[in-house]
Design a protein around this motif. Structure first.
Motif, PDB file in Angstrom:
ATOM      1  N   VAL A   1       6.977   5.400  -0.587  1.00  0.00           N
ATOM      2  CA  VAL A   1       7.016   4.617   0.647  1.00  0.00           C
ATOM      3  C   VAL A   1       5.790   3.707   0.649  1.00  0.00           C
ATOM      4  CG1 VAL A   1       7.078   4.639   3.166  1.00  0.00           C
ATOM      5  CG2 VAL A   1       8.193   6.478   1.871  1.00  0.00           C
ATOM      6  N   PHE A   2       5.997   2.440   0.948  1.00  0.00           N
ATOM      7  CA  PHE A   2       4.921   1.458   0.889  1.00  0.00           C
ATOM      8  C   PHE A   2       4.870   0.673   2.193  1.00  0.00           C
ATOM      9  CE2 PHE A   2       6.347   2.310  -3.358  1.00  0.00           C
ATOM     10  CZ  PHE A   2       5.196   2.324  -4.140  1.00  0.00           C
ATOM     11  N   GLN A   3       3.649   0.396   2.643  1.00  0.00           N
ATOM     12  CA  GLN A   3       3.469  -0.505   3.778  1.00  0.00           C
ATOM     13  C   GLN A   3       3.120  -1.893   3.254  1.00  0.00           C
ATOM     14  OE1 GLN A   3       1.084   0.893   7.028  1.00  0.00           O
ATOM     15  NE2 GLN A   3       0.887  -1.130   7.952  1.00  0.00           N
ATOM     16  N   ARG A   4       3.777  -2.860   3.814  1.00  0.00           N
ATOM     17  CA  ARG A   4       3.608  -4.252   3.397  1.00  0.00           C
ATOM     18  C   ARG A   4       2.264  -4.796   3.892  1.00  0.00           C
ATOM     19  NH1 ARG A   4       8.148  -8.607   5.349  1.00  0.00           N
ATOM     20  NH2 ARG A   4       7.426 -10.483   4.240  1.00  0.00           N
ATOM     21  N   GLY A   5       1.537  -5.457   3.020  1.00  0.00           N
ATOM     22  CA  GLY A   5       0.305  -6.093   3.425  1.00  0.00           C
ATOM     23  C   GLY A   5       0.574  -7.156   4.469  1.00  0.00           C
ATOM     24  N   GLY A   6      -0.292  -7.187   5.484  1.00  0.00           N
ATOM     25  CA  GLY A   6      -0.114  -8.134   6.577  1.00  0.00           C
ATOM     26  C   GLY A   6       0.588  -7.543   7.779  1.00  0.00           C
ATOM     27  N   THR A   7       0.734  -6.201   7.811  1.00  0.00           N
ATOM     28  CA  THR A   7       1.468  -5.559   8.908  1.00  0.00           C
ATOM     29  C   THR A   7       0.619  -4.493   9.588  1.00  0.00           C
ATOM     30  OG1 THR A   7       2.472  -3.836   7.517  1.00  0.00           O
ATOM     31  CG2 THR A   7       3.643  -5.944   7.683  1.00  0.00           C
ATOM     32  N   ILE A   8       0.989  -4.191  10.831  1.00  0.00           N
ATOM     33  CA  ILE A   8       0.354  -3.138  11.619  1.00  0.00           C
ATOM     34  C   ILE A   8       1.448  -2.232  12.159  1.00  0.00           C
ATOM     35  CG2 ILE A   8      -1.083  -2.590  13.622  1.00  0.00           C
ATOM     36  CD1 ILE A   8      -2.329  -5.366  13.344  1.00  0.00           C
ATOM     37  N   ILE A   9       1.346  -0.936  11.910  1.00  0.00           N
ATOM     38  CA  ILE A   9       2.358   0.030  12.332  1.00  0.00           C
ATOM     39  C   ILE A   9       1.746   0.978  13.358  1.00  0.00           C
ATOM     40  CG2 ILE A   9       3.758   1.992  11.593  1.00  0.00           C
ATOM     41  CD1 ILE A   9       4.279   0.572   9.004  1.00  0.00           C
ATOM     42  N   PRO A  10       2.358   1.112  14.542  1.00  0.00           N
ATOM     43  CA  PRO A  10       1.900   2.104  15.516  1.00  0.00           C
ATOM     44  C   PRO A  10       2.472   3.474  15.189  1.00  0.00           C
ATOM     45  CG  PRO A  10       3.707   0.842  16.446  1.00  0.00           C
ATOM     46  CD  PRO A  10       3.466   0.295  15.060  1.00  0.00           C
ATOM     47  N   ARG A  11       1.643   4.498  15.309  1.00  0.00           N
ATOM     48  CA  ARG A  11       2.047   5.872  15.011  1.00  0.00           C
ATOM     49  C   ARG A  11       1.539   6.802  16.100  1.00  0.00           C
ATOM     50  NH1 ARG A  11       2.868   6.914   9.261  1.00  0.00           N
ATOM     51  NH2 ARG A  11       2.168   9.037   9.653  1.00  0.00           N
ATOM     52  N   ARG A  12       2.165   7.975  16.195  1.00  0.00           N
ATOM     53  CA  ARG A  12       1.663   9.059  17.027  1.00  0.00           C
ATOM     54  C   ARG A  12       1.552  10.292  16.141  1.00  0.00           C
ATOM     55  NH1 ARG A  12       4.698   7.971  22.858  1.00  0.00           N
ATOM     56  NH2 ARG A  12       2.783   7.442  23.987  1.00  0.00           N
TER      57      ARG A  12
ATOM     58  N   TYR B   1       0.853  -1.185   0.000  1.00  0.00           N
ATOM     59  CA  TYR B   1       0.000   0.000   0.000  1.00  0.00           C
ATOM     60  C   TYR B   1       0.890   1.236   0.000  1.00  0.00           C
ATOM     61  CZ  TYR B   1      -3.492  -3.411   1.479  1.00  0.00           C
ATOM     62  OH  TYR B   1      -4.315  -4.497   1.557  1.00  0.00           O
ATOM     63  N   GLU B   2       0.724   2.075  -1.036  1.00  0.00           N
ATOM     64  CA  GLU B   2       1.486   3.319  -1.085  1.00  0.00           C
ATOM     65  C   GLU B   2       0.958   4.252  -0.008  1.00  0.00           C
ATOM     66  OE1 GLU B   2       3.000   6.570  -4.377  1.00  0.00           O
ATOM     67  OE2 GLU B   2       1.053   5.595  -4.637  1.00  0.00           O
ATOM     68  N   LEU B   3       1.842   4.733   0.861  1.00  0.00           N
ATOM     69  CA  LEU B   3       1.384   5.517   1.998  1.00  0.00           C
ATOM     70  C   LEU B   3       0.789   6.858   1.592  1.00  0.00           C
ATOM     71  CD1 LEU B   3       3.819   4.991   4.988  1.00  0.00           C
ATOM     72  CD2 LEU B   3       1.622   3.942   4.518  1.00  0.00           C
ATOM     73  N   LYS B   4       1.261   7.433   0.505  1.00  0.00           N
ATOM     74  CA  LYS B   4       0.740   8.736   0.100  1.00  0.00           C
ATOM     75  C   LYS B   4      -0.709   8.649  -0.359  1.00  0.00           C
ATOM     76  CE  LYS B   4       1.370  12.474  -3.230  1.00  0.00           C
ATOM     77  NZ  LYS B   4       2.152  12.971  -4.390  1.00  0.00           N
ATOM     78  N   THR B   5      -1.035   7.604  -1.108  1.00  0.00           N
ATOM     79  CA  THR B   5      -2.354   7.507  -1.728  1.00  0.00           C
ATOM     80  C   THR B   5      -3.220   6.398  -1.171  1.00  0.00           C
ATOM     81  OG1 THR B   5      -1.562   5.978  -3.432  1.00  0.00           O
ATOM     82  CG2 THR B   5      -1.348   8.343  -3.879  1.00  0.00           C
ATOM     83  N   GLY B   6      -2.617   5.432  -0.487  1.00  0.00           N
ATOM     84  CA  GLY B   6      -3.360   4.267  -0.038  1.00  0.00           C
ATOM     85  C   GLY B   6      -3.596   3.261  -1.140  1.00  0.00           C
ATOM     86  N   LYS B   7      -3.063   3.502  -2.322  1.00  0.00           N
ATOM     87  CA  LYS B   7      -3.269   2.608  -3.456  1.00  0.00           C
ATOM     88  C   LYS B   7      -2.617   1.266  -3.204  1.00  0.00           C
ATOM     89  CE  LYS B   7      -2.467   2.322  -8.459  1.00  0.00           C
ATOM     90  NZ  LYS B   7      -1.858   2.997  -9.639  1.00  0.00           N
TER      91      LYS B   7
ATOM     92  N   GLY C   1      -1.546  12.278   3.977  1.00  0.00           N
ATOM     93  CA  GLY C   1      -2.464  12.742   2.940  1.00  0.00           C
ATOM     94  C   GLY C   1      -3.068  11.638   2.116  1.00  0.00           C
ATOM     95  N   MET C   2      -3.298  10.500   2.689  1.00  0.00           N
ATOM     96  CA  MET C   2      -3.835   9.360   1.965  1.00  0.00           C
ATOM     97  C   MET C   2      -5.187   9.706   1.344  1.00  0.00           C
ATOM     98  SD  MET C   2      -3.966   5.573   3.562  1.00  0.00           S
ATOM     99  CE  MET C   2      -2.315   5.797   4.215  1.00  0.00           C
ATOM    100  N   GLN C   3      -5.373   9.334   0.091  1.00  0.00           N
ATOM    101  CA  GLN C   3      -6.558   9.744  -0.641  1.00  0.00           C
ATOM    102  C   GLN C   3      -7.608   8.634  -0.752  1.00  0.00           C
ATOM    103  OE1 GLN C   3      -4.962  11.006  -4.394  1.00  0.00           O
ATOM    104  NE2 GLN C   3      -3.517  12.416  -3.430  1.00  0.00           N
ATOM    105  N   SER C   4      -7.201   7.377  -0.781  1.00  0.00           N
ATOM    106  CA  SER C   4      -8.173   6.309  -1.005  1.00  0.00           C
ATOM    107  C   SER C   4      -8.909   5.980   0.286  1.00  0.00           C
ATOM    108  CB  SER C   4      -7.457   5.062  -1.540  1.00  0.00           C
ATOM    109  OG  SER C   4      -6.604   4.552  -0.552  1.00  0.00           O
ATOM    110  N   ASN C   5      -9.973   5.209   0.125  1.00  0.00           N
ATOM    111  CA  ASN C   5     -10.811   4.894   1.261  1.00  0.00           C
ATOM    112  C   ASN C   5     -10.154   3.904   2.194  1.00  0.00           C
ATOM    113  OD1 ASN C   5     -12.787   6.615   0.452  1.00  0.00           O
ATOM    114  ND2 ASN C   5     -14.009   5.051  -0.598  1.00  0.00           N
ATOM    115  N   ALA C   6     -10.548   3.972   3.441  1.00  0.00           N
ATOM    116  CA  ALA C   6     -10.068   3.060   4.467  1.00  0.00           C
ATOM    117  C   ALA C   6     -11.157   2.942   5.523  1.00  0.00           C
ATOM    118  CB  ALA C   6      -8.779   3.574   5.082  1.00  0.00           C
TER     119      ALA C   6
END
Length: 917
Positions: free
Chosen positions: A767-778, A742-748, A893-898
């Motif tokens: 920057v991409f997040q790998r499917g199957g992962t959970i990232i903690p953020r603040r 998943y591209e972090l900028k767009t969520g694509k 600034g993710m644009q796609s739905n979640a």
């Protein structure tokens, strides 16, 4: 009468000329030796296998390990004919150690012993020794069988060692017959032992004493490691048909404005090499701190015996030759089988990475130099005025009183304590520089004490060595001596370091050591250390010992309570258990931005997890685009610091104006949002040795497309980062390994296993997040990391093809060692079948507790395909919370739905379950 210039004036002019030359010119190849100008390297490269054969004899089991002697089968004229001692030790987790040294007669106190590197190998290693009970003689070899069908063959004549998994060879030592050991001998009439390079002469009082041998990585497709070099991650052949390259050099040097794509050695040395293929990963480490040169031998190199490799049932192999000026053979073989196993095995031997303080993992602001207190306050206010967070402000050498370390220039910094306390009131810290060269000034307390105690390295004549560095005439403390390291550590007390406070930390630069008027700008090899050890023996470890003593000083300063932070430029094996390093004096060029990735990756896979490169380039003036791209990439370095040369234009993040200030602000804020993820990765590194920033093949060891990639990297197991390395670029070609991304900028969402052309605007890099992962953020912007301690968390969930994901969060107090006594929170988040659960990873009873009131305030789920619903259920209280489908509203600034769960308000420290279905 001719006028004679006073000596002091002449020396000052020489120093000014040296300094000016260093500031005016880039790296000059002719100032440094190549292999042909290095006699021991030239000799070793010219050896033929038939000239250096040895036979292993009297091989027996003694105290659970193999012991024997090596006899040369052909003796060169003038060489001693005495045998060598040989020991082979075996450890748990498939670690094998080989030691070869000269036989020392205990009754003969006149013979000089060869140097064995201290303070690197972990004391606990001996507890992991296996006591071998059975030795089998088989076809002229002594054979030891270990667990998992692992066998070690010690062939007697000619001597070699093979490590096999059943019938398949993994590693071999001297299978090409290049082993050669120049024993110490008495100087005879006519022997010319001196060596000269340019204007310097090395007396070499003990004569030639070099060692060389070959190591073969069987079944390997690529080899990596042996930093530090500004070149590709996958090491390229240096010898072979139509290849005339220099060998990779390991010799710690202050290389002014280094060039990229070179095997030339830089500031640090780690003689650890890894091989990798889809079948197996293996590793090799030589504990030796003398100058070392390593050849990667291409197929068809002179001496290559391909028929022998075919007999071992292998299709691929990589031959290497290792050459050292002195020392002994103390080598370790690691047999994996996977890349992360190698890091665990290597750090079992040399130590796990230190767990840093939380503030040190945030953003650092530095230059040579912030000129006075007013400048410091203006910079600090500039960050606040522009809503840009930072945690640490650095002072370079100009803050001192005439380059006397442990001092402040009171005309520029009249109130150093007050200055540090004002920063600390905002949760910020300061770092000052303390270098190893001590100004030779009889009025300087440090020099007076070191001189009276005899604590300096000596020259060949027994006098305190006098070399030139930033203060001018300088001497260098003998950090090989534990008494001197203890004395040095005491200098960091608040009493001894006047003007220091608990929020002040330290930077060790120039500790290769750098000597401006020395051979190759370093210390002469025939200088003498504690115990009569020549500098040639200990050179590559000198900076490590200095770094170690400084870290001990900060540890003592806090009474053993707080974790130290010390940055070092020089490094050696074991540095990972002391502190952070960076890649040295890079340049504001696009090529240096790109080469920073393989440099950081190479350091990471050889144990150093806390690493980075100067943001923007130390030399030169980056344009706004280059500086922006550097910040965007560096936000993912483990060590994130901007730094610049004295003569560069000021480049604080807001000075280029809009839109660049916003771009850089967003990059820095993204690092702060990801601090929980980074801190969790630092915890992983401190427990396993696996680096924070890692090559793709470490996470995807079976994907051959990743084996030579070094423009992109993984940050942990969840994020893939690809910098933008070309001016004016509008797209980047990015390889995504198999699986969902998943591209972090767009969520694509992307289905990996191929290259993708990714559009790039100036506001971000791919920057991409790998499917199957959970990232903690603040997500809440703050001035510094210390002001985020009680902030709530967002969990960013990216599901895989089966709508599952998991991740971790580690928390402690961020400062002390209480975590070692159980004072931490370590949670695992699991998303499966529409339910998100939080469970403790370590729920054992502990002496101390860490308590957090932080909540989960938002959960964002990417890639979920479920019937639209309006709520989620929080258990155990069956509480309904709002669930919506829409933009993720993350700062990126993710644009796609979640799917977004707002205000579940569950404590991060507790067990809970949130049901989406």
């Amino acid at each position: 009468m001719a006028y004679r210039m006073p000596t002091s004036t002449l020396l000052l002019q020489v120093f000014v000329l040296v300094f000016a030359a260093r500031c005016a010119y880039s790296w000059r190849r002719e100032e440094f030796r190549n292999c042909n100008q290095t006699p021991f390297c030239k000799r070793a490269r010219g050896l033929k296998p038939e000239e250096t054969s040895y036979e292993a004899s009297e091989v027996v089991l003694v105290d659970g390990h193999l012991q024997g002697k090596l006899f040369p089968l052909s003796i060169q004229e003038g060489d001693p004919s005495s045998p060598l001692s040989m020991h082979v030790f075996f450890y748990s987790d498939h670690i094998i150690r080989l030691k070869i040294n000269e036989l020392n007669d205990p009754s003969d106190g006149t013979k000089r012993k060869r140097f064995e590197v201290p303070y690197v190998i972990e004391d606990s290693l001996d507890e992991k020794r296996l006591w071998i009970q059975k030795l089998v003689e088989e076809n002229g070899a002594s054979v030891v069988t270990l667990a998992s069908n692992l066998k070690v063959f010690l062939q007697h004549k000619p001597f070699q060692i093979r490590i096999q998994d059943g019938e398949k060879c993994l590693l071999s030592f001297n299978s090409n017959g290049l082993f050669n050991f120049e024993q110490l001998r008495e100087k005879k009439e006519g022997d010319e032992w001196e060596e000269s390079f340019r204007t310097h002469t090395d007396s070499r009082p003990y004569g030639p004493q070099s060692i060389s041998f070959d190591v073969t990585f069987h079944g390997a497709e690529h080899v990596y490691g042996i930093p530090e070099h500004a070149t590709n991650l996958a090491l390229r052949p240096t010898r072979g048909p139509e290849i005339t390259s220099e060998p990779y050099r390991l010799f710690n040097l202050d290389v002014f404005e280094y060039i990229e794509d070179s095997p030339f050695g830089l500031y640090g040395s780690i003689p650890f090499m890894l091989s990798h293929s889809a079948v197996r990963s293996t590793g090799f480490f030589w504990l030796n701190s003398a100058e070392m040169l390593i050849d990667i031998l291409a197929p068809g190199w002179e001496g290559d015996d391909s028929n022998k490799k075919q007999e071992l049932n292998e299709s691929d192999h990589i031959d290497t030759q290792w050459i050292s000026e002195s020392g002994i053979i103390d080598v370790f073989f690691f047999v994996g089988p996977r890349p992360k196993d190698l890091l665990r095995q290597y750090t079992t031997v040399t130590g796990l990475p230190v767990m840093p303080q939380l503030f040190a993992t945030a953003y650092h602001q530095s230059r040579w130099n912030y000129k006075d207190e007013a400048d410091v306050y203006n910079v600090d206010d500039g960050f606040d005025d522009n809503d840009i967070p930072y945690d640490v402000l650095w002072l370079d050498i100009e803050h001192t009183d005439g380059k006397r370390y442990f001092t402040f220039d009171h005309s520029l910094f009249p109130n150093p304590k007050e200055m540090q306390e004002k920063l600390a009131s905002k949760g910020r810290h300061m770092v000052t520089i303390v270098d190893p060269h001590i100004k030779r000034d009889d009025g300087f307390f440090l020099h007076k004490e070191a001189t009276s105690k005899g604590y300096y390295v000596k020259d060949i004549h027994g006098r305190d060595f006098d070399g030139w560095c930033w203060p001018g005439s300088s001497s260098y403390l003998d950090m090989l001596n534990p008494e001197i390291r203890k004395w040095w550590a005491e200098k960091f007390s608040y009493t001894n370091y006047a003007g220091s406070t608990p929020s002040l930390y330290i930077w060790n630069d120039m500790n290769e050591p750098s000597v401006f008027n020395g051979p190759e700008a370093t210390m002469p090899r025939d200088c003498v250390h504690h115990g009569g050890i020549e500098h040639r023996d200990v050179h590559n470890a000198y900076g490590y010992y200095f770094h170690m003593a400084t870290a001990d000083g900060l540890l003592q300063r806090s009474g053993g309570k707080d974790r130290p932070f010390v940055l070092s430029r020089a490094f050696f094996a074991g540095t990972q258990k002391v502190g952070a390093v960076w890649t040295g004096d890079n340049t504001a060029e696009w090529d240096h931005l790109q080469v920073s990735v393989p440099m950081v990756l190479s350091l990471g896979i050889t144990g150093l997890s806390f690493i980075g490169a100067d943001v923007g380039g130390f030399f030169g003036n980056p344009d706004p685009e280059l500086l922006t791209r550097w910040y965007q990439l560096a936000a993912y370095y483990p060590f994130f610091r901007a730094h610049a040369h004295l003569d560069t234009k000021r480049r604080e993040p807001w000075l280029f104006g809009e839109p660049y200030t916003s771009y850089i602000r967003d990059a820095i804020r993204e690092r702060y949002a990801l601090l929980p993820y980074f801190y969790t990765l630092f915890r992983e590194a401190s427990m396993t040795g696996v680096p924070i920033m890692r090559p793709l093949w470490m996470e995807f060891p079976d994907e051959e497309m990743t084996y030579t990639l070094d423009r992109e990297c993984m940050v942990g197991s969840s994020l893939l980062v690809n910098g933008v390395y070309t001016q004016g670029a509008h797209t980047e070609s990015v390889y995504l390994p198999g699986g969902l991304w998943y591209e972090l900028k767009t969520g694509k969402m992307f289905s990996g296993g191929d290259y993708f052309k990714i559009p790039v605007a100036m506001d971000t890099i791919p920057v991409f997040q790998r499917g199957g992962t959970i990232i903690p953020r603040r997500e809440r912007p703050r001035r510094s990391s210390t002001q985020m301690v009680n902030d709530p968390y967002t969990l960013l969930i990216a599901v895989n093809g089966t709508h599952e994901a998991e991740g971790e969060l580690y928390m402690d107090d961020g400062n002390t060692f209480d975590f070692a006594e159980g004072a931490f929170i370590h949670r695992k988040f699991i998303f499966s079948q529409g339910c998100l659960t939080s469970v403790a990873i370590n729920s054992q009873k502990s002496r101390k507790k860490f308590i957090s009131s932080s909540m989960i305030e938002r959960i964002v789920i990417l890639g979920l395909e479920l019937p639209i619903t309006t709520h989620a259920t929080v258990e155990p209280h069956n509480r309904r919370v709002e669930l919506e489908v829409g933009p993720s509203l993350l700062r990126s600034g993710m644009q796609s739905n979640a799917y977004i769960i707002r205000k579940p308000n569950v404590l991060v420290s507790e067990d809970w379950l949130i049901r989406v279905l």
